[in-house]
Design a protein around this motif. Sequence first.
Motif, PDB file in Angstrom:
ATOM      1  N   VAL A 269       8.603 -12.915  16.737  1.00  0.00           N
ATOM      2  CA  VAL A 269       7.773 -11.858  17.334  1.00  0.00           C
ATOM      3  C   VAL A 269       7.879 -10.575  16.514  1.00  0.00           C
ATOM      4  CG1 VAL A 269       7.555 -10.313  19.328  1.00  0.00           C
ATOM      5  CG2 VAL A 269       7.815 -12.770  19.689  1.00  0.00           C
ATOM      6  N   LEU A 270       9.104 -10.198  16.152  1.00  0.00           N
ATOM      7  CA  LEU A 270       9.320  -8.969  15.379  1.00  0.00           C
ATOM      8  C   LEU A 270       8.662  -9.056  14.008  1.00  0.00           C
ATOM      9  CD1 LEU A 270      10.697  -6.195  15.105  1.00  0.00           C
ATOM     10  CD2 LEU A 270      12.731  -7.387  14.235  1.00  0.00           C
ATOM     11  N   VAL A 271       8.862 -10.183  13.329  1.00  0.00           N
ATOM     12  CA  VAL A 271       8.268 -10.369  11.991  1.00  0.00           C
ATOM     13  C   VAL A 271       6.743 -10.341  12.083  1.00  0.00           C
ATOM     14  CG1 VAL A 271       7.987 -12.011  10.094  1.00  0.00           C
ATOM     15  CG2 VAL A 271      10.253 -11.608  11.064  1.00  0.00           C
ATOM     16  N   SER A 272       6.195 -10.953  13.133  1.00  0.00           N
ATOM     17  CA  SER A 272       4.743 -10.958  13.332  1.00  0.00           C
ATOM     18  C   SER A 272       4.220  -9.539  13.523  1.00  0.00           C
ATOM     19  CB  SER A 272       4.398 -11.827  14.549  1.00  0.00           C
ATOM     20  OG  SER A 272       3.018 -11.733  14.860  1.00  0.00           O
ATOM     21  N   LEU A 273       4.881  -8.759  14.373  1.00  0.00           N
ATOM     22  CA  LEU A 273       4.464  -7.370  14.617  1.00  0.00           C
ATOM     23  C   LEU A 273       4.509  -6.540  13.335  1.00  0.00           C
ATOM     24  CD1 LEU A 273       6.310  -6.658  17.999  1.00  0.00           C
ATOM     25  CD2 LEU A 273       3.843  -6.795  17.674  1.00  0.00           C
ATOM     26  N   LEU A 274       5.623  -6.628  12.607  1.00  0.00           N
ATOM     27  CA  LEU A 274       5.778  -5.852  11.376  1.00  0.00           C
ATOM     28  C   LEU A 274       4.734  -6.248  10.337  1.00  0.00           C
ATOM     29  CD1 LEU A 274       9.686  -5.842  11.008  1.00  0.00           C
ATOM     30  CD2 LEU A 274       8.220  -3.929  11.672  1.00  0.00           C
ATOM     31  N   SER A 275       4.450  -7.544  10.238  1.00  0.00           N
ATOM     32  CA  SER A 275       3.488  -8.028   9.233  1.00  0.00           C
ATOM     33  C   SER A 275       2.080  -7.537   9.544  1.00  0.00           C
ATOM     34  CB  SER A 275       3.515  -9.565   9.167  1.00  0.00           C
ATOM     35  OG  SER A 275       4.783 -10.035   8.769  1.00  0.00           O
ATOM     36  N   MET A 276       1.691  -7.590  10.825  1.00  0.00           N
ATOM     37  CA  MET A 276       0.342  -7.127  11.184  1.00  0.00           C
ATOM     38  C   MET A 276       0.182  -5.634  10.918  1.00  0.00           C
ATOM     39  SD  MET A 276      -0.788  -9.314  14.565  1.00  0.00           S
ATOM     40  CE  MET A 276       0.684  -9.022  15.543  1.00  0.00           C
ATOM     41  N   VAL A 277       1.203  -4.845  11.263  1.00  0.00           N
ATOM     42  CA  VAL A 277       1.123  -3.394  11.060  1.00  0.00           C
ATOM     43  C   VAL A 277       1.132  -3.057   9.571  1.00  0.00           C
ATOM     44  CG1 VAL A 277       2.338  -1.217  11.432  1.00  0.00           C
ATOM     45  CG2 VAL A 277       2.159  -2.876  13.296  1.00  0.00           C
ATOM     46  N   MET A 278       2.031  -3.669   8.821  1.00  0.00           N
ATOM     47  CA  MET A 278       2.106  -3.415   7.377  1.00  0.00           C
ATOM     48  C   MET A 278       0.814  -3.830   6.679  1.00  0.00           C
ATOM     49  SD  MET A 278       3.638  -2.613   4.501  1.00  0.00           S
ATOM     50  CE  MET A 278       5.410  -2.514   4.636  1.00  0.00           C
ATOM     51  N   GLY A 279       0.294  -5.008   7.025  1.00  0.00           N
ATOM     52  CA  GLY A 279      -0.932  -5.487   6.400  1.00  0.00           C
ATOM     53  C   GLY A 279      -2.112  -4.574   6.664  1.00  0.00           C
ATOM     54  N   ALA A 280      -2.140  -3.968   7.859  1.00  0.00           N
ATOM     55  CA  ALA A 280      -3.258  -3.090   8.212  1.00  0.00           C
ATOM     56  C   ALA A 280      -3.179  -1.746   7.503  1.00  0.00           C
ATOM     57  CB  ALA A 280      -3.296  -2.891   9.729  1.00  0.00           C
ATOM     58  N   PHE A 281      -2.005  -1.119   7.516  1.00  0.00           N
ATOM     59  CA  PHE A 281      -1.909   0.260   7.035  1.00  0.00           C
ATOM     60  C   PHE A 281      -1.644   0.372   5.527  1.00  0.00           C
ATOM     61  CE2 PHE A 281      -1.298   0.860  11.574  1.00  0.00           C
ATOM     62  CZ  PHE A 281      -2.074   1.994  11.815  1.00  0.00           C
ATOM     63  N   ALA A 282      -0.882  -0.572   4.954  1.00  0.00           N
ATOM     64  CA  ALA A 282      -0.532  -0.452   3.536  1.00  0.00           C
ATOM     65  C   ALA A 282      -1.734  -0.672   2.623  1.00  0.00           C
ATOM     66  CB  ALA A 282       0.575  -1.451   3.187  1.00  0.00           C
ATOM     67  N   ALA A 283      -2.753  -1.365   3.115  1.00  0.00           N
ATOM     68  CA  ALA A 283      -3.917  -1.663   2.270  1.00  0.00           C
ATOM     69  C   ALA A 283      -4.951  -0.547   2.269  1.00  0.00           C
ATOM     70  CB  ALA A 283      -4.570  -2.971   2.729  1.00  0.00           C
ATOM     71  N   LEU A 284      -4.796   0.445   3.157  1.00  0.00           N
ATOM     72  CA  LEU A 284      -5.845   1.462   3.312  1.00  0.00           C
ATOM     73  C   LEU A 284      -6.124   2.237   2.024  1.00  0.00           C
ATOM     74  CD1 LEU A 284      -4.986   2.905   6.855  1.00  0.00           C
ATOM     75  CD2 LEU A 284      -6.887   1.414   6.228  1.00  0.00           C
ATOM     76  N   GLY A 285      -5.103   2.510   1.243  1.00  0.00           N
ATOM     77  CA  GLY A 285      -5.299   3.318   0.038  1.00  0.00           C
ATOM     78  C   GLY A 285      -5.474   2.518  -1.241  1.00  0.00           C
ATOM     79  N   GLN A 286      -5.542   1.204  -1.145  1.00  0.00           N
ATOM     80  CA  GLN A 286      -5.606   0.369  -2.353  1.00  0.00           C
ATOM     81  C   GLN A 286      -6.996   0.413  -2.990  1.00  0.00           C
ATOM     82  OE1 GLN A 286      -2.894  -0.949  -3.633  1.00  0.00           O
ATOM     83  NE2 GLN A 286      -1.676  -0.320  -1.854  1.00  0.00           N
ATOM     84  N   ARG A 287      -7.017   0.526  -4.319  1.00  0.00           N
ATOM     85  CA  ARG A 287      -8.290   0.481  -5.060  1.00  0.00           C
ATOM     86  C   ARG A 287      -8.400  -0.800  -5.878  1.00  0.00           C
ATOM     87  NH1 ARG A 287     -11.309   3.516  -2.469  1.00  0.00           N
ATOM     88  NH2 ARG A 287     -12.810   3.320  -4.164  1.00  0.00           N
ATOM     89  N   ASN A 288      -7.296  -1.505  -6.045  1.00  0.00           N
ATOM     90  CA  ASN A 288      -7.299  -2.781  -6.765  1.00  0.00           C
ATOM     91  C   ASN A 288      -7.472  -3.916  -5.751  1.00  0.00           C
ATOM     92  OD1 ASN A 288      -5.851  -5.315  -7.810  1.00  0.00           O
ATOM     93  ND2 ASN A 288      -5.953  -4.084  -9.667  1.00  0.00           N
TER      94      ASN A 288
END
Length: 475
Positions: A269-288
């Motif tokens: 559950v914890l890994v799932s929560l962290l992965s969904m949040v990281m995947g959503a927010f970390a990609a916002l500034g990517q240009r590649n």
Amino acid sequence: MEWKLALPEIALAISALIILVAGVIPKRDTSFGVTMASLGALLLAGGLTLAQGEGSAFGGQYVADSFSTFMKLLAIAGAALGLMLALDWNTKQGIARFEFPILVLLATIGMMVMISANDLMALYMGLELLSLPLYVLAAFHRDSGRATEAGLKYFILGSLASGLLLYGASLVYGFAGTTNFDRLADAFSAQQGISAGVVVGIVFIIAALCFKISAVPFHMWTPDVYEGAPTPVTAFFASAPKVAAVALLTRVLAGPFGDTVAQWQQVIVLVSLLSMVMGAFAALGQRNIKRLMAYSSIGHIGFTLMGLAVGGESGLRGVLVYMAIYLFMNLGTFAVLVAMRRDGRALEGIDDLAGLGRTDPGMALAMAIFMFSMAGVPPMAGFFGKLYVLLPAIEQGFWVLAVVGVLSSVVSAYYYLRVIKVMYFDAPVGAFDARPAAVSVVLAGTGLFTGFMFLFPAPILAAARSAVVAILGAG
């Protein structure tokens, strides 16, 4: 005669050795012929997998059932589509060597062994047989500093994960007295309480497998390796090995550790929560786009783990359906990336897609389908993938997982829709070079599946249900 049960793996291994010898003998370039032969070998393995019987072999270390058939066919399809994407790319990048498709074949054998593993030792052998060719493939463009760095990072962190897996397996063996999945399940169901040593061992095994599927906090290698590796290799990384690792994690947790769910469920559950949040927010500034897809894959793995955390027939069916849809929409997106070439130079930036809706309407439409699907917009396949993991989570009371899943989908929709905005509303910066036929075939096939799966969902749902019944029955 139990070796007949493992005929798909044996046939693929023999084919890889024959193709290797055939590739070494002549002096002229044989990369095209070797790739075609490798695709034929994968087709043979797929046919043998479909015709495979059910049962266990090699002292209970290998198992064949509906679950293994479903996941092996997905892994083989991912490997074949990855090879098709590499066919023209490798030639244009000057890395067309006959070893490439052979490494893909060897990695595929590792995936198939992982999926059918019924013992912690067979699990480790399959994982290493997959990982070693992947380390080489990541650094296959050896004249590129980025590719060499990607291969080195992947090798070092992959070795760490292998060590974690072995340590976890040794703890489980030490406290349970066996490495066989069936006997572990019997031992845990008979015990009143699970010893702390077994719990620690399970956590180490989960950590090692989470590394292989790029789940947070074991995702640190993913963006750099995705960006640095040759694009067809990244496409392969992001699809088939993920399917095999998710299959292995599902078999391990639903089978031998099924009776210890209270000990590992909160970790997932914890890994799932962290992965969904990281995947959503970390990609916002990517240009590649490749880095964008790396964080996107982390988010999708978070959704997959949601189904695994919920468990039961509906949760696990959601995992299998999600992985099938993810495989095709992901490979389709990478087919667009492979086709992004202007004046002979490979491109990776989101801004390079500017005006694609006017310069190449077909490819822009395919990319729009994949982006809408990844964002979970109906009626694309990705919407139904998310639906089949969210519904069981809500039904079983996993409200936090479901709410975070929906909110992370809303956030991630921004960067998926931004790609569509660039393609259709920005001024064109020039047309891409003509697409190779193999890339067009992959684009068309994955695009049709992603766009029209909602019309014919029954075959995949029925196959996933049958696979889940097989694994829960075994567990």
